[in-house]
Design a protein around this motif. Structure first.
Motif, PDB file in Angstrom:
ATOM      1  N   SER A  93     120.783 101.637  24.133  1.00 29.41           N
ATOM      2  CA  SER A  93     119.912 101.951  25.264  1.00 29.41           C
ATOM      3  C   SER A  93     118.544 101.341  25.038  1.00 29.41           C
ATOM      4  CB  SER A  93     119.788 103.469  25.433  1.00 29.41           C
ATOM      5  OG  SER A  93     119.018 103.790  26.574  1.00 29.41           O
TER       6      SER A  93
ATOM      7  N   ASP B  20     115.125  99.428  27.597  1.00 33.64           N
ATOM      8  CA  ASP B  20     114.559  98.759  28.762  1.00 33.64           C
ATOM      9  C   ASP B  20     113.435  97.864  28.252  1.00 33.64           C
ATOM     10  OD1 ASP B  20     113.484  97.888  31.126  1.00 33.64           O
ATOM     11  OD2 ASP B  20     113.275  99.870  32.024  1.00 33.64           O
TER      12      ASP B  20
ATOM     13  N   ASN C 244     125.875 107.901  30.588  1.00 44.45           N
ATOM     14  CA  ASN C 244     125.333 107.349  31.825  1.00 44.45           C
ATOM     15  C   ASN C 244     123.840 107.605  32.011  1.00 44.45           C
ATOM     16  OD1 ASN C 244     125.181 110.035  32.641  1.00 44.45           O
ATOM     17  ND2 ASN C 244     127.014 109.923  33.931  1.00 44.45           N
TER      18      ASN C 244
ATOM     19  N   GLU D 143     121.781 106.423  29.850  1.00 44.98           N
ATOM     20  CA  GLU D 143     121.214 105.318  29.089  1.00 44.98           C
ATOM     21  C   GLU D 143     121.170 104.069  29.958  1.00 44.98           C
ATOM     22  OE1 GLU D 143     122.789 106.980  24.785  1.00 44.98           O
ATOM     23  OE2 GLU D 143     123.988 105.511  25.874  1.00 44.98           O
ATOM     24  N   ASN D 144     120.525 103.030  29.453  1.00 45.39           N
ATOM     25  CA  ASN D 144     120.369 101.833  30.265  1.00 45.39           C
ATOM     26  C   ASN D 144     120.243 100.608  29.385  1.00 45.39           C
ATOM     27  OD1 ASN D 144     120.274 100.708  32.847  1.00 45.39           O
ATOM     28  ND2 ASN D 144     118.756 102.200  33.546  1.00 45.39           N
TER      29      ASN D 144
ATOM     30  N   ASN E  36     118.452  97.136  30.252  1.00 47.99           N
ATOM     31  CA  ASN E  36     117.734  96.424  31.295  1.00 47.99           C
ATOM     32  C   ASN E  36     116.665  95.533  30.668  1.00 47.99           C
ATOM     33  OD1 ASN E  36     117.299  95.777  33.972  1.00 47.99           O
ATOM     34  ND2 ASN E  36     115.861  97.454  34.323  1.00 47.99           N
TER      35      ASN E  36
ATOM     36  N   LEU F 248     127.879 102.936  31.904  1.00 52.57           N
ATOM     37  CA  LEU F 248     126.773 102.866  32.875  1.00 52.57           C
ATOM     38  C   LEU F 248     127.341 103.140  34.265  1.00 52.57           C
ATOM     39  CD1 LEU F 248     124.823  99.693  31.635  1.00 52.57           C
ATOM     40  CD2 LEU F 248     124.296 102.089  31.205  1.00 52.57           C
TER      41      LEU F 248
ATOM     42  N   ASP G 266     122.149 104.059  39.994  1.00 58.20           N
ATOM     43  CA  ASP G 266     120.853 103.465  39.694  1.00 58.20           C
ATOM     44  C   ASP G 266     120.825 102.787  38.321  1.00 58.20           C
ATOM     45  OD1 ASP G 266     121.052 105.772  38.263  1.00 58.20           O
ATOM     46  OD2 ASP G 266     119.003 106.453  38.626  1.00 58.20           O
ATOM     47  N   ASN G 267     121.961 102.750  37.616  1.00 58.43           N
ATOM     48  CA  ASN G 267     122.014 102.026  36.352  1.00 58.43           C
ATOM     49  C   ASN G 267     121.934 100.526  36.610  1.00 58.43           C
ATOM     50  OD1 ASN G 267     124.217 104.412  34.933  1.00 58.43           O
ATOM     51  ND2 ASN G 267     122.169 103.962  34.212  1.00 58.43           N
ATOM     52  N   ARG G 268     121.250  99.837  35.733  1.00 55.06           N
ATOM     53  CA  ARG G 268     121.155  98.388  35.817  1.00 55.06           C
ATOM     54  C   ARG G 268     121.478  97.787  34.460  1.00 55.06           C
ATOM     55  NH1 ARG G 268     121.378  99.627  40.222  1.00 55.06           N
ATOM     56  NH2 ARG G 268     120.104  99.091  42.020  1.00 55.06           N
ATOM     57  N   ALA G 269     122.135  96.633  34.499  1.00 53.57           N
ATOM     58  CA  ALA G 269     122.403  95.881  33.279  1.00 53.57           C
ATOM     59  C   ALA G 269     121.965  94.447  33.529  1.00 53.57           C
ATOM     60  CB  ALA G 269     123.883  95.938  32.932  1.00 53.57           C
TER      61      ALA G 269
END
Length: 353
Positions: free
Chosen positions: A206, A208, A236, A238-239, A241, A265, A269-272
């Motif tokens: 995780s 950003d 879910n 975690e992210n 980004n 994910l 609103d999760n982004r990878a």
């Protein structure tokens, strides 16, 4: 006698790193270290060691090192190897830790399934220069677990690691994880070699804002995934980004050079988002692979620019349990004619010159 002193994972043979691509830049450790010590006042941790201290890493000095960390923000490690135990060392906010050329932390044999040699949890503004760490994978006192980490960073921000040299950990060389709902932010890892760790060279759980450059990850073997670098959230909340990787070389990792496992994910609103430029792999079973990407709520982009694979059975591989996700994946292979397996499962687009 340790349980694992002679154990390699089945069918794996260690290789000395070679064939480093020209885009991997050299690091002038001595020059950079002298500049650091000249421009900032540091406390020498040697001053905290007991009288008649030993320089051969045969005596555990963990408590003395931790005292130096607790009482000083800017510290320079002794210029010789030191033994520490599986309590590890916990760093502080706004701390700078400098390893000299002969500085090294060696882990005393442990029976724990989990350890963290250097721990950066819920911290901000930490700088670690040239950390040299050796884990206990061949002296470990138990066959259980896979979570012995060299450097563990969880729920922290503005963390910079320069020129890590991390070897032989029971789990990962570096682990970027999360405590509660607080995501790592603004982490950078530049230069270095992460070699012969047991689970992954680096696990990215995780974050950003991650920058990695001029890094070599080699000879990961022992327990799955056995990847050079593994992007794999646990939950879910975690992210992954704003991840930028430039000039990375993965070499002779048993299973995979670079692995994406993004199925957890699973919130809208999760982004990878990944931008990877100049990535080369040699001798791994798979150079880049995608696994468990079945959740359709994953949005974002993965762009690998200037990718190459050498002496690899499956340069680009999609595991069959990976169904189409809402990700745009592009891999620039230039003029190379690389084998791509199951890529239609994810609508991966290959770009050619």
């Amino acid at each position: 006698m340790s349980l694992n002193s002679c154990v390699h994972s089945q069918g794996f043979h260690y290789k000395k790193v070679d064939g480093i691509p020209v885009f991997i830049k050299d690091f002038k450790e001595g020059k950079e270290c002298r500049a650091l010590l000249k421009n900032t006042e540091y406390t020498d941790v040697t001053d905290y060691l007991p009288a008649n201290y030993i320089k051969d890493a045969s005596v555990d000095y963990t408590k003395y090192l931790q005292q130096a960390i607790d009482e000083n923000l800017n510290i320079v490690m002794p210029n010789f190897p030191i033994l520490i135990n599986d309590k590890g060392l916990s760093l502080r906010d706004n701390q700078k830790m400098v390893f000299k050329r002969k500085s090294k932390l060696i882990l005393k044999s442990s029976a724990k399934t989990n350890y963290e040699m250097l721990r950066v949890n819920n911290k901000t503004n930490v700088y670690i220069f040239s950390p040299k760490l050796v884990g206990d994978r061949y002296e470990h006192l138990n066959e259980k677990g896979e979570w012995g980490m060299g450097i563990s960073i969880k729920s922290s921000s503005n963390i910079e690691i320069i020129n890590p040299q991390i070897k032989k950990c029971w789990g990962d060389g570096i682990y970027l994880g999360q405590i509660g709902d607080k995501i790592n932010k603004n982490i950078s890892i530049n230069y270095g070699l992460i070699d012969e760790n047991r689970r992954n060279g680096i696990s990215i759980i995780s974050v950003d804002g991650l920058s990695i450059s001029n890094l070599t990850i080699a000879n990961t073997n022992g327990t799955n995934p056995q990847a050079g670098i593994d992007f794999e959230p646990n939950a879910n909340n975690e992210n992954l980004n704003n991840i930028k990787i430039q000039n990375m070389y993965t070499f002779n990792n048993k299973n995979i050079g670079m692995l994406f496992v993004l199925g957890n994910l699973n919130l809208e609103d999760n982004r990878a988002n990944f931008y990877i430029e100049n990535f080369s792999d040699s001798f791994s079973k798979r150079s880049v692979a995608f696994h468990n990407m079945k959740n359709t709520n994953i949005y974002g982009n993965i762009f690998i620019k200037n990718f190459n694979s050498n002496n690899c059975k499956n340069p680009i591989y999609v595991f069959k349990n990976s169904l189409p996700a809402n990700l745009k994946i592009k891999i620039d292979v230039g003029e190379n004619k690389l084998k791509a397996t199951n890529i239609k499962l994810m609508n991966i687009k290959l770009l050619h010159d």
